[in-house]
Design an enzyme around this catalytic site. Sequence first.
Site, PDB file in Angstrom:
ATOM      1  N   GLU A   1      -5.974 -10.629  -1.418  1.00  0.00           N
ATOM      2  CA  GLU A   1      -6.871  -9.802  -0.413  1.00  0.00           C
ATOM      3  C   GLU A   1      -8.393  -9.708  -1.044  1.00  0.00           C
ATOM      4  OE1 GLU A   1      -5.390  -6.841   1.987  1.00  0.00           O
ATOM      5  OE2 GLU A   1      -3.102  -7.419   1.439  1.00  0.00           O
TER       6      GLU A   1
ATOM      7  N   GLU B   1       0.856  -1.154  -0.056  1.00  0.00           N
ATOM      8  CA  GLU B   1       0.043   0.082   0.014  1.00  0.00           C
ATOM      9  C   GLU B   1       0.710   1.309   0.052  1.00  0.00           C
ATOM     10  OE1 GLU B   1      -2.838  -0.613   3.108  1.00  0.00           O
ATOM     11  OE2 GLU B   1      -3.570  -2.344   2.277  1.00  0.00           O
TER      12      GLU B   1
END
Length: 323
Positions: free
Chosen positions: A238, A125
């Site tokens: 994810e 991220e």
Amino acid sequence: MVLPERPLAADVDKFLGNIYSPSQVENFEYYWNCVTPENAGKWGSVEGTRDQMNWSSLDAAYALARDNGFCFNFHVLIWGAQQPAWISELSPEEQLEEIQEWFQAVAERYSFTESPFDVVQVVNEPLHQPPDGQEGRANYIEALGGAGETGWDWVITAFELARQIFPEGTRLMINDYGILSSLETAQQYLELIQLLKERNLIDVIGVQGHAFSTRSGAPIQQVLDLLATTGLPIQVTEMDIDGNPNRSPFVTREQSEQNQLRDMQRIFPTVWYHPAVEGVTFWGWRPGLWRNDYEATWCTATALSVRPWCGCGNSWRPIESRT
């Protein structure tokens, strides 16, 4: 309860994985063939106290993969969240030393070349949760060079360290969310990936498939096509599918399951059959998963009920690979 004889993606040239965590591990090996530790591989989980390493949960996740011949996705070396609190209190020079020690400890303990789909997530991220000290995040971005001339020097440095420290053949991956929902964000991500590729620092692109990134209208196909122009393989990480995305008390269990099935049929074939995608990892499947309140589970506490999506239903027919 009748368990399948083989994982859902057995004998397919892609993997279908899930997370290792206490709530998700039961019967894992009957359905999935790639393991990602949900929290056990995060720096804050391993070294919450400086120089005191707790590998127990990560060892268990790794053993689940290796004992069954599954691939292993190491999550994660560098991230702004869930980092040891003490790292932010050090000088940049000390922080860099600790980062190098962290990388070396992981590289010495585990091998990431036993499956062709093994990866090490170097940075997670970077677009959304860098270690910049903002909003409660860890603060060690300057130890890695900060933004620098490229705007992403800290990411480049992290990948340079990983390339130096991990053995030859280790595949290095970046990962982020909000990519599949926005061509603009995907373009920004692509520019960062190109900086890494120019330096021969990246081997795999990770795009998170959380439900909030794959709502109806999301440009999933276009984003995958855009990232595929790099020539790098893509892993969809994810992934979860909500049954009750608004957490409405008026949605029945049957309605929730139908919502989940509809979205699974809309989303999963797009990512699974994309030629650049080498595999998909779901972020849980049993009660207790991250989006439990959104009813993203696939089963009750006592019996599995896999939805009949993508050629895989209660007959346990393995998912097909379309050529």
